[in-house]
Design an enzyme around this catalytic site. Structure first.
Site, PDB file in Angstrom:
ATOM      1  N   SER A 124      28.615   3.304  -4.645  1.00  8.85           N
ATOM      2  CA  SER A 124      30.000   3.321  -4.240  1.00  8.85           C
ATOM      3  C   SER A 124      30.721   2.142  -3.927  1.00  8.85           C
ATOM      4  O   SER A 124      30.040   1.240  -3.411  1.00  8.85           O
ATOM      5  CB  SER A 124      29.983   4.337  -3.354  1.00  8.85           C
ATOM      6  N   ALA A 125      32.116   2.132  -4.097  1.00  7.12           N
ATOM      7  CA  ALA A 125      32.838   1.070  -3.570  1.00  7.12           C
ATOM      8  C   ALA A 125      32.944   0.995  -1.951  1.00  7.12           C
ATOM      9  O   ALA A 125      33.444  -0.004  -1.386  1.00  7.12           O
ATOM     10  CB  ALA A 125      34.280   1.131  -3.959  1.00  7.12           C
ATOM     11  N   THR A 126      32.352   1.997  -1.331  1.00  9.30           N
ATOM     12  CA  THR A 126      32.222   1.922   0.118  1.00  9.30           C
ATOM     13  C   THR A 126      31.117   0.959   0.641  1.00  9.30           C
ATOM     14  O   THR A 126      31.359   0.439   1.789  1.00  9.30           O
ATOM     15  CB  THR A 126      31.707   3.406   0.575  1.00  9.30           C
ATOM     16  N   TYR A 148      26.764   7.415   5.589  1.00  6.18           N
ATOM     17  CA  TYR A 148      27.017   7.644   4.024  1.00  6.18           C
ATOM     18  C   TYR A 148      26.876   6.380   3.248  1.00  6.18           C
ATOM     19  O   TYR A 148      26.147   6.048   2.569  1.00  6.18           O
ATOM     20  CB  TYR A 148      27.893   8.528   3.755  1.00  6.18           C
ATOM     21  N   LYS A 152      23.984   4.248   0.876  1.00  3.37           N
ATOM     22  CA  LYS A 152      24.163   3.703  -0.566  1.00  3.37           C
ATOM     23  C   LYS A 152      23.600   2.185  -0.701  1.00  3.37           C
ATOM     24  O   LYS A 152      22.888   1.797  -1.553  1.00  3.37           O
ATOM     25  CB  LYS A 152      25.599   3.733  -0.905  1.00  3.37           C
ATOM     26  N   TYR A 176      31.375   2.821  -8.084  1.00  2.00           N
ATOM     27  CA  TYR A 176      32.414   3.709  -8.408  1.00  2.00           C
ATOM     28  C   TYR A 176      33.590   3.541  -7.432  1.00  2.00           C
ATOM     29  O   TYR A 176      33.203   3.617  -6.278  1.00  2.00           O
ATOM     30  CB  TYR A 176      32.280   5.200  -8.176  1.00  2.00           C
ATOM     31  N   PHE A 177      34.778   3.452  -7.897  1.00  2.00           N
ATOM     32  CA  PHE A 177      35.905   3.557  -7.293  1.00  2.00           C
ATOM     33  C   PHE A 177      36.438   5.008  -6.843  1.00  2.00           C
ATOM     34  O   PHE A 177      35.486   5.536  -6.268  1.00  2.00           O
ATOM     35  CB  PHE A 177      36.888   2.514  -7.507  1.00  2.00           C
ATOM     36  N   ASN A 178      37.281   5.379  -7.462  1.00  2.00           N
ATOM     37  CA  ASN A 178      37.903   6.767  -6.896  1.00  2.00           C
ATOM     38  C   ASN A 178      37.883   7.827  -8.002  1.00  2.00           C
ATOM     39  O   ASN A 178      38.893   7.756  -8.619  1.00  2.00           O
ATOM     40  CB  ASN A 178      39.203   6.717  -6.068  1.00  2.00           C
ATOM     41  N   ASN A 197      37.501  16.624   0.662  1.00  2.00           N
ATOM     42  CA  ASN A 197      37.631  15.403   1.320  1.00  2.00           C
ATOM     43  C   ASN A 197      38.475  14.323   0.548  1.00  2.00           C
ATOM     44  O   ASN A 197      38.781  13.442   1.001  1.00  2.00           O
ATOM     45  CB  ASN A 197      35.932  14.806   1.402  1.00  2.00           C
ATOM     46  N   LEU A 199      41.445  13.307  -2.241  1.00  2.00           N
ATOM     47  CA  LEU A 199      42.719  13.260  -2.410  1.00  2.00           C
ATOM     48  C   LEU A 199      43.038  14.541  -3.567  1.00  2.00           C
ATOM     49  O   LEU A 199      43.874  15.356  -3.486  1.00  2.00           O
ATOM     50  CB  LEU A 199      43.565  12.231  -2.525  1.00  2.00           C
ATOM     51  N   ARG A 292      42.212   8.571   9.450  1.00  2.00           N
ATOM     52  CA  ARG A 292      40.827   8.755   9.798  1.00  2.00           C
ATOM     53  C   ARG A 292      40.187   7.622  10.099  1.00  2.00           C
ATOM     54  O   ARG A 292      40.096   6.542   9.462  1.00  2.00           O
ATOM     55  CB  ARG A 292      40.477   9.420   8.374  1.00  2.00           C
TER      56      ARG A 292
END
Ligand code: NAD
Length: 338
Positions: A124-126, A148, A152, A176-178, A197, A199, A292
């Site tokens: 994830s991009a996170t 989370y 990753k 992955y982005f979104n 969670n 959008l 958030r």
């Protein structure tokens, strides 16, 4: 190839299953159904005209994995299975480390035991944490702001060590982005339990009247309209990126490669609301809520490495993302009224 998809009945896994089958691969889904439904298999079979085996099992169960890998003659694994709710991971970190990290360890052990060493992993991009520059390329430093994201990162590090120790592995880490939107058939899409969670399912449910209004978390970010900017990518493009990654890793030298899957284009929350309303002729009432924890102002990819090395770029635009999300929401509404 014969490919086992852990988490194969989930949102991304189901779209990748459809993409793989349409390019001549065979798939087996392995899922504990913690966040999905076996009915997805019926829908995938309707889309593809192909019988798809489902193994209901948990990736922490090594024996079940070994059995599935050998019984189905699996040659490669795409690993989607995981828990993904950031807030829940803050409240219940043990659950996340157990499911995501221990689950992945169990998977790579079973794969090594069975001599299956080709793996595509859903990252994830996170893992880029707070962006130091934009667009985010794969060399951007990594960090995590929540459990989370840390799962990753830990898994990426684990896979890096495994690839360094044994060059027979062929591993792709896809950041992955979104992902948003749904399959053209309207039969599969993103259908989370409870308040979404993410959008796009939130917007769809507000437009459908299933939720009263959208919460826009913060409108005082340093972005053109103050709301968060993200790189939304159509799920069918994301799925095609997996096929390209799998086809590529079996042909190239490095045991581990990392690619962003994004479009390179950022859209704000209000851009998304405006586009969804315009494309689908619906209203999406919203109210501004506090920021958030852990959300960043802007996050979008450099998709250049994937374009160069995988020969893959996202093709579908924002309008297609909004139209397919709405089409899936309406199919859901019709099914629920049956
Ligand atoms: N959707 C996103 O926005 C996004 C973004 C970046 C990364 N990812 C990652 O992509 C992967 C797939 O995400 P998704 O959106 O399809 O989520 P999803 O929840 O729809 O799919 C995950 C699937 O894994 C299954 N699963 C969970 N734990 C399992 C276990 N222990 N054993 C077997 N099956 C298990 C669930 O039942 C579900 O079907 C996840 O690893 C997620 O972290 C998703």
């Amino acid at each position: 190839m014969n490919i086992l998809l852990t988490g194969g009945t989930g949102y991304i896994g189901s779209h990748v299953a459809a993409a793989l089958i349409s390019t001549g691969h065979e798939v087996v889904c392995f899922d504990n159904l913690a966040n999905s439904d076996a009915v997805v298999i019926d829908r995938l079979e309707a889309i593809t005209g192909t019988a798809i085996p489902l193994v209901v099992g948990d990736i922490r169960d090594g024996d079940a994995l070994r059995h599935a890998l050998t019984e189905h003659g699996v040659e490669a694994v795409i690993h989607f299975a995981g828990l993904k709710a950031v807030g829940e991971s803050v409240a219940q970190p043990i659950k996340y480390y157990d499911n995501n990290v221990r689950g992945t360890l169990s998977l790579v052990e079973a794969m090594a035991d069975c001599g299956v060493k080709t793996l595509v992993f859903s990252s994830s991009a996170t893992v880029y944490g707070e962006p130091r520059y934009l667009p985010l390329d794969e060399s951007h430093p990594t960090s995590a702001t929540n459990p989370y994201g840390r799962t990753k990162l830990m898994i990426e590090e684990m896979l890096t060590d495994i690839a360094a120790a044994d060059p027979d592995w062929r591993i792709a880490t896809l950041r992955y982005f979104n992902p948003v939107g749904a399959h053209d058939s309207g039969l599969i899409g993103e259908n989370p339990n409870g308040i979404p969670n993410n959008l796009m399912p939130f917007i769809s449910r507000v437009a459908a009247g299933r939720l009263a209004e959208l919460s826009v978390f913060g409108n005082d970010y340093d972005t053109p309209d103050g709301t968060g900017v993200r790189d939304y990518i159509h799920i069918v493009d994301l799925a095609d990126g997996h096929v390209a990654a799998l086809d590529t890793i079996v042909k190239i030298e490095p045991a581990l490669s990392t690619w962003n899957l994004g479009t390179g284009q950022g859209y704000s929350v209000l851009d998304m609301v405006e586009a969804f309303e315009r494309v689908n002729s619906v209203r999406v009432p919203y109210r501004v809520a506090p920021r958030r924890d852990g959300d960043v102002a802007s996050c979008y990819a450099s998709p250049e490495r994937a374009a160069r090395e995988l020969g893959w770029t996202a093709q579908r635009d924002l309008e297609a993302m909004c139209a397919s999300s709405w089409s899936f929401e309406r199919t859901l509404a019709m099914r629920n009224s049956d």
